[in-house]
Write a protein that holds these residues in place. Structure first.
Motif, PDB file in Angstrom:
ATOM      1  N   ARG A 175     -12.954 -20.353  -9.425  1.00 38.92           N
ATOM      2  CA  ARG A 175     -13.772 -20.347 -10.366  1.00 38.92           C
ATOM      3  C   ARG A 175     -15.259 -20.095  -9.866  1.00 38.92           C
ATOM      4  NH1 ARG A 175     -11.674 -25.486 -14.274  1.00 38.92           N
ATOM      5  NH2 ARG A 175      -9.841 -24.367 -15.049  1.00 38.92           N
ATOM      6  N   SER A 176     -15.668 -20.805  -8.933  1.00 41.14           N
ATOM      7  CA  SER A 176     -17.008 -20.614  -8.261  1.00 41.14           C
ATOM      8  C   SER A 176     -17.345 -21.147  -7.038  1.00 41.14           C
ATOM      9  CB  SER A 176     -18.106 -21.619  -9.255  1.00 41.14           C
ATOM     10  OG  SER A 176     -17.652 -22.977  -9.214  1.00 41.14           O
ATOM     11  N   SER A 177     -18.413 -20.761  -6.551  1.00 41.28           N
ATOM     12  CA  SER A 177     -18.661 -21.153  -5.188  1.00 41.28           C
ATOM     13  C   SER A 177     -20.040 -21.281  -4.878  1.00 41.28           C
ATOM     14  CB  SER A 177     -18.095 -20.170  -4.260  1.00 41.28           C
ATOM     15  OG  SER A 177     -18.496 -18.792  -4.161  1.00 41.28           O
ATOM     16  N   THR A 178     -20.599 -21.874  -3.771  1.00 44.74           N
ATOM     17  CA  THR A 178     -22.101 -21.977  -3.357  1.00 44.74           C
ATOM     18  C   THR A 178     -22.222 -21.796  -1.853  1.00 44.74           C
ATOM     19  OG1 THR A 178     -22.208 -23.701  -5.222  1.00 44.74           O
ATOM     20  CG2 THR A 178     -24.066 -23.512  -3.247  1.00 44.74           C
ATOM     21  N   PRO A 179     -22.766 -20.795  -1.322  1.00 47.61           N
ATOM     22  CA  PRO A 179     -23.201 -19.910  -2.326  1.00 47.61           C
ATOM     23  C   PRO A 179     -22.413 -18.772  -2.785  1.00 47.61           C
ATOM     24  CG  PRO A 179     -23.155 -19.118   0.193  1.00 47.61           C
ATOM     25  CD  PRO A 179     -22.666 -20.542  -0.142  1.00 47.61           C
ATOM     26  N   SER A 180     -22.830 -17.912  -3.777  1.00 44.89           N
ATOM     27  CA  SER A 180     -21.733 -16.906  -4.302  1.00 44.89           C
ATOM     28  C   SER A 180     -21.309 -16.063  -3.381  1.00 44.89           C
ATOM     29  CB  SER A 180     -22.601 -16.116  -5.539  1.00 44.89           C
ATOM     30  OG  SER A 180     -23.174 -16.911  -6.455  1.00 44.89           O
ATOM     31  N   ALA A 181     -19.765 -15.678  -3.545  1.00 45.21           N
ATOM     32  CA  ALA A 181     -19.006 -14.780  -2.500  1.00 45.21           C
ATOM     33  C   ALA A 181     -19.858 -13.132  -2.743  1.00 45.21           C
ATOM     34  CB  ALA A 181     -17.725 -14.647  -2.986  1.00 45.21           C
ATOM     35  N   SER A 182     -19.506 -12.668  -1.475  1.00 41.05           N
ATOM     36  CA  SER A 182     -20.204 -11.437  -1.185  1.00 41.05           C
ATOM     37  C   SER A 182     -19.436 -10.334  -1.534  1.00 41.05           C
ATOM     38  CB  SER A 182     -20.897 -11.335   0.202  1.00 41.05           C
ATOM     39  OG  SER A 182     -19.770 -11.634   1.089  1.00 41.05           O
ATOM     40  N   ASN A 183     -18.309 -10.626  -2.140  1.00 42.92           N
ATOM     41  CA  ASN A 183     -17.290  -9.320  -2.425  1.00 42.92           C
ATOM     42  C   ASN A 183     -16.750  -9.678  -3.944  1.00 42.92           C
ATOM     43  OD1 ASN A 183     -15.558 -11.188  -2.128  1.00 42.92           O
ATOM     44  ND2 ASN A 183     -14.212  -9.822  -0.622  1.00 42.92           N
ATOM     45  N   GLU A 184     -16.081  -8.608  -4.618  1.00 42.28           N
ATOM     46  CA  GLU A 184     -15.579  -8.785  -5.891  1.00 42.28           C
ATOM     47  C   GLU A 184     -14.285  -9.755  -5.815  1.00 42.28           C
ATOM     48  OE1 GLU A 184     -14.126  -5.383  -7.545  1.00 42.28           O
ATOM     49  OE2 GLU A 184     -13.746  -4.346  -5.577  1.00 42.28           O
ATOM     50  N   PHE A 185     -13.709  -9.759  -4.626  1.00 43.89           N
ATOM     51  CA  PHE A 185     -12.573 -10.628  -4.637  1.00 43.89           C
ATOM     52  C   PHE A 185     -12.658 -12.021  -4.398  1.00 43.89           C
ATOM     53  CE2 PHE A 185     -11.632  -6.288  -2.795  1.00 43.89           C
ATOM     54  CZ  PHE A 185     -10.612  -5.826  -3.768  1.00 43.89           C
ATOM     55  N   ASN A 186     -13.910 -12.478  -4.258  1.00 43.03           N
ATOM     56  CA  ASN A 186     -14.352 -13.772  -4.303  1.00 43.03           C
ATOM     57  C   ASN A 186     -13.767 -14.592  -3.017  1.00 43.03           C
ATOM     58  OD1 ASN A 186     -16.030 -13.910  -6.437  1.00 43.03           O
ATOM     59  ND2 ASN A 186     -14.304 -13.910  -7.888  1.00 43.03           N
ATOM     60  N   ASN A 187     -13.362 -13.871  -1.948  1.00 50.74           N
ATOM     61  CA  ASN A 187     -12.919 -14.536  -0.612  1.00 50.74           C
ATOM     62  C   ASN A 187     -13.515 -14.147   0.595  1.00 50.74           C
ATOM     63  OD1 ASN A 187     -12.433 -11.634  -0.243  1.00 50.74           O
ATOM     64  ND2 ASN A 187     -10.246 -12.014   0.207  1.00 50.74           N
ATOM     65  N   ALA A 188     -14.905 -13.664   0.479  1.00 50.82           N
ATOM     66  CA  ALA A 188     -15.814 -13.453   1.583  1.00 50.82           C
ATOM     67  C   ALA A 188     -17.343 -13.958   1.463  1.00 50.82           C
ATOM     68  CB  ALA A 188     -15.602 -12.031   2.302  1.00 50.82           C
ATOM     69  N   TRP A 189     -18.045 -14.575   2.466  1.00 51.48           N
ATOM     70  CA  TRP A 189     -19.329 -14.866   2.321  1.00 51.48           C
ATOM     71  C   TRP A 189     -19.971 -14.339   3.439  1.00 51.48           C
ATOM     72  CZ3 TRP A 189     -15.246 -17.379   0.619  1.00 51.48           C
ATOM     73  CH2 TRP A 189     -15.305 -17.833  -0.630  1.00 51.48           C
ATOM     74  N   SER A 190     -20.924 -13.390   3.348  1.00 49.18           N
ATOM     75  CA  SER A 190     -22.040 -13.064   4.453  1.00 49.18           C
ATOM     76  C   SER A 190     -22.900 -14.133   4.773  1.00 49.18           C
ATOM     77  CB  SER A 190     -22.458 -11.796   4.086  1.00 49.18           C
ATOM     78  OG  SER A 190     -21.550 -10.710   3.773  1.00 49.18           O
ATOM     79  N   LEU A 191     -22.922 -14.646   5.898  1.00 47.13           N
ATOM     80  CA  LEU A 191     -23.656 -15.817   6.368  1.00 47.13           C
ATOM     81  C   LEU A 191     -25.043 -15.245   7.040  1.00 47.13           C
ATOM     82  CD1 LEU A 191     -21.346 -18.471   7.246  1.00 47.13           C
ATOM     83  CD2 LEU A 191     -22.132 -18.084   4.880  1.00 47.13           C
ATOM     84  N   GLY A 192     -24.816 -14.098   7.512  1.00 51.68           N
ATOM     85  CA  GLY A 192     -25.962 -13.416   8.257  1.00 51.68           C
ATOM     86  C   GLY A 192     -26.083 -14.115   9.599  1.00 51.68           C
ATOM     87  N   THR A 193     -27.512 -14.334  10.093  1.00 52.15           N
ATOM     88  CA  THR A 193     -27.793 -15.008  11.308  1.00 52.15           C
ATOM     89  C   THR A 193     -27.373 -16.447  11.175  1.00 52.15           C
ATOM     90  OG1 THR A 193     -28.795 -13.122  12.285  1.00 52.15           O
ATOM     91  CG2 THR A 193     -29.351 -15.118  13.486  1.00 52.15           C
TER      92      THR A 193
END
Length: 683
Positions: A175-193
């Protein structure tokens, strides 16, 4: 660099180093980015070109050292037997060779030292990266669950290109995530450095469905690259959630005591106890052996045991009433099983599973209802009376107390709308029951014998209910009327048992109402507008011909009829003129041999004469009175009969109507002019 596989849970993966050891050499291949091997150039210091080193192989330091020592301390047999010149030349060759070998050893030693310091300095990484997932250990199926994943870098270097991915369990709807997912499938998050000694948290919320007791596993994978490395590492973690209950609740009301071969009603309620709407809810019943399904309200969506309930809002409930009979030996304990869940792309997912167990006992009462009308009450006509007999019997040895019997009438039209067919206020019964709406109830106040019914005893309740004289036709659905009488018996208590409110339901009795086919014969000399349609003298006169228009008006209010025939015979002194007209059906015909006038129609729809105009047939007849007819009314048309087949009740219908005379009672302008008069005297 290649990433670690999913199976490397909780560990960090480095690039592999492979060594191949030969007889005198080592072969070392170091995985390069992209999976390619690092090639090596051939050693140019070797003075034995006939035996080159293997491709991509280089002499090890130990092998070179052994060769040098061998060259220094080896005795030269040729020098002892050769000349001094040869000895000097050979000594120069050995010196040159030794020089090349020492130079090669120095280069290799320097390269090894540089490689050691380079790789040793770049591999200072102890993998202190922590991936921790948290969630409620137990949740209710259908509720929202939040899973949080904390990433913490406990190393002294920063982590670059960090990415978190996860694999949800079956039955989880994001339904949602914090932070928002980084892809359209809502299963990946780019955390950077992620800075040294730093960290971040990702929270995911969604609805979790599953069977009670099911264990659901969320798998998370963190991919990152330390600042002092040129390849990636991975960390994995799992979060396990147990479905300990469900927001779907099933409440079956299986009677604790079930008489064999007696109709039994089992209400089953499905309820959403959660705070979120549940869509695509399904209820499935599993009947025990010996149970025969009869009906259900509402009707099943599939077969006789599947109901697609649809969406259930928070705290909303739906009830299904299943009716059937159980043919099992006394003492058996049949189990009725019920499952509820949701229909999703993966199929039917069960969320609740309960059972209801009853006991087959010879401790009930039998109840039946019959109609003593012709055809056992399968059909009835308008204006007739239904005669009901309700029979109750105690089929056990125990005394039944505080028994009540109720009879509910459902009166419906073709679309299932409630209509008024019976005149319940004009009913007659020896034991006057209490009427509430469309239900009659008899208790011990009305029938004293119901206070206590001994084992094996029985009794009857008689009831007469009149059917209204005719239907009230308002819409096209007012057709195919049906009366359903459902009888129910309730026992307040059983002698010697704690069981209370045992119910028995009789097999419902359905009665179809036959259409009220009608035909109205009429004779006229004038129309309603007093325009003559007849000819000749009026009143009829001796020796003079007078013509009349005779008509049949056919009506059919409630059911379609077929094979309609309207007929009558003409008296001998009446003449068929051949003039006729019809609004439907075949032309009116006259048979001189039988003197029968007939009108035939294949089918007549319901509503004819009420929603639609009546069907009409008109024909002309003529009479010439004689002297013996003076002062008399003459018969123009004998008795009319209409026959047809009711397509709804499958009954043969017959309607008979009176004769038509020269009195013409329906013709206002011709009334009082039906008696034959004598001819005027000749001038």
């Amino acid at each position: 660099m290649p990433k670690a596989k999913d199976s490397d849970t909780g560990s960090t993966r480095r690039v592999p180093v492979r060594r191949i050891r030969g007889k005198d050499v080592d072969e070392e291949r170091v995985g390069a980015p992209g999976g390619e091997s690092v090639p090596h150039e051939p050693d140019e210091t070797t003075d034995t070109p006939d035996t080159p080193l293997p491709i991509r192989a280089r002499p090890t330091q130990q092998a070179l050292r052994d060769n040098v020592l061998s060259e220094i301390y080896r005795e030269d047999d040729d020098a002892q037997s050769g000349s001094n010149v040869q000895s000097v030349q050979h000594t120069k060759k050995k010196s040159r060779k030794l020089l090349y070998l020492f130079i090669t050893l120095g280069v290799l030693a320097a390269a090894a030292a540089a490689g050691y310091f380079t790789f040793a300095r770049g591999s200072r990484f102890s993998e202190r990266v922590v991936l921790t997932g948290t969630a409620a250990s137990e949740v209710a199926s259908g509720d929202e669950v939040t899973v949080s994943v904390q990433v913490k870098n406990e190393e002294g270097v920063e982590l670059r290109d960090a990415e978190l991915t996860y694999t949800p369990p079956e039955g989880f709807s994001f339904r949602s995530s914090t932070p928002s997912a980084s892809n359209e499938f809502n299963n990946a998050w780019s955390l950077g450095t992620i800075q040294e000694r730093g960290g971040t948290t990702v929270s995911i919320a969604g609805q979790l469905l599953g069977e009670q007791g099911a264990s659901k596993v969320f798998t998370f994978t963190l991919t990152y690259r330390p600042a002092n490395f040129n390849y990636d590492f991975q960390k994995t973690a799992e979060v396990r959630v147990t479905v300990n209950k469900t927001v779907l609740r099933i409440t079956p009301e299986v009677p604790l005591r079930i008489p064999p071969k007696t109709s039994v009603v089992i209400p089953v309620t499905v309820e959403n106890t959660g705070s979120e709407e549940l869509s695509n809810v399904r209820l499935v019943a599993e009947y025990p052996e010996g149970f025969t399904y009869t009906s259900a309200d509402p009707k099943p969506s599939e077969k006789e045991n599947v109901w697609d309930v649809g969406a259930l809002g928070p705290s909303e409930k739906r009830t299904v009433k299943i009716t059937g009979t159980l043919d099992r030996p006394v003492g058996d304990t049949p189990e009725f099983k019920f499952r509820a869940g949701r229909v999703q792309a993966a199929g039917f997912q069960v969320q609740a599973d309960v059972s209801g167990i009853g006991t087959v006992v010879q401790a009930g009462m039998a109840l039946s209802i019959v109609a003593t009308n012709p055809g056992s009450g399968a059909y009835i006509g308008w204006g007739e009376t239904l005669n009901y007999v309700l029979t109750y019997k105690n089929e056990s040895d125990a005394e039944m107390r505080d028994v009540s019997v109720s009879l509910e009438f459902n009166q419906k039209n073709a679309e299932g709308s409630t209509v008024s067919i019976l005149d319940l206020d004009s009913r007659s019964d020896l034991s006057k029951g209490t009427l509430s709406g469309q239900t009659l109830t008899w208790t011990k106040k009305d029938v004293p014998a119901l206070a206590a019914v001994a084992g094996g005893k029985s009794g009857d309740i008689l009831l007469r209910v009149p059917v209204r004289s005719g239907p009230n036709i308002a819409v096209q659905a007012d057709r195919n009327f049906v009366i359903t009488a459902g009888a129910r018996l309730t026992v307040g208590s059983i002698d010697g048992l704690d069981e209370k409110s045992v119910e028995t339901q009789a097999t419902p009795l359905t009665t179809k109402v036959t259409t009220k086919l009608n035909v109205e014969p009429e004779g006229r000399y004038y129309t309603d507008e007093q325009i003559p349609v007849g000819t000749g003298p009026l009143p009829p006169q001796v020796g003079q011909a007078t013509t009349y228009e005779l008509a049949w008006a056919l009506s059919n209010p409630t059911n379609e009829v077929s094979q309609v025939v309207v007929s009558a015979t003409l008296p001998e002194q009446v003449t068929w003129t051949g003039k006729q007209s019809v609004t439907a059906g075949q032309a009116v015909t006259f048979d001189p041999a039988t003197r029968e006038v007939s009108w035939r129609i294949n089918r007549v729809p319901p509503g004819t004469g009420s929603l639609f105009a009546s069907l009409e047939a008109k024909f002309e007849v003529s009479i010439t009175p004689g002297e013996a007819d003076v002062g008399k009314l003459l018969i123009l048309l004998n008795q009319t009969a209409a026959t047809a087949r009711d397509e709804f009740t499958s009954q043969d219908l017959r309607v008979e109507k009176a004769i038509i005379t020269t009195d013409l009672t329906g013709d206002v302008a011709a009334q009082g002019k039906g008696l034959v008069v004598a001819a005027p005297p000749a001038v």
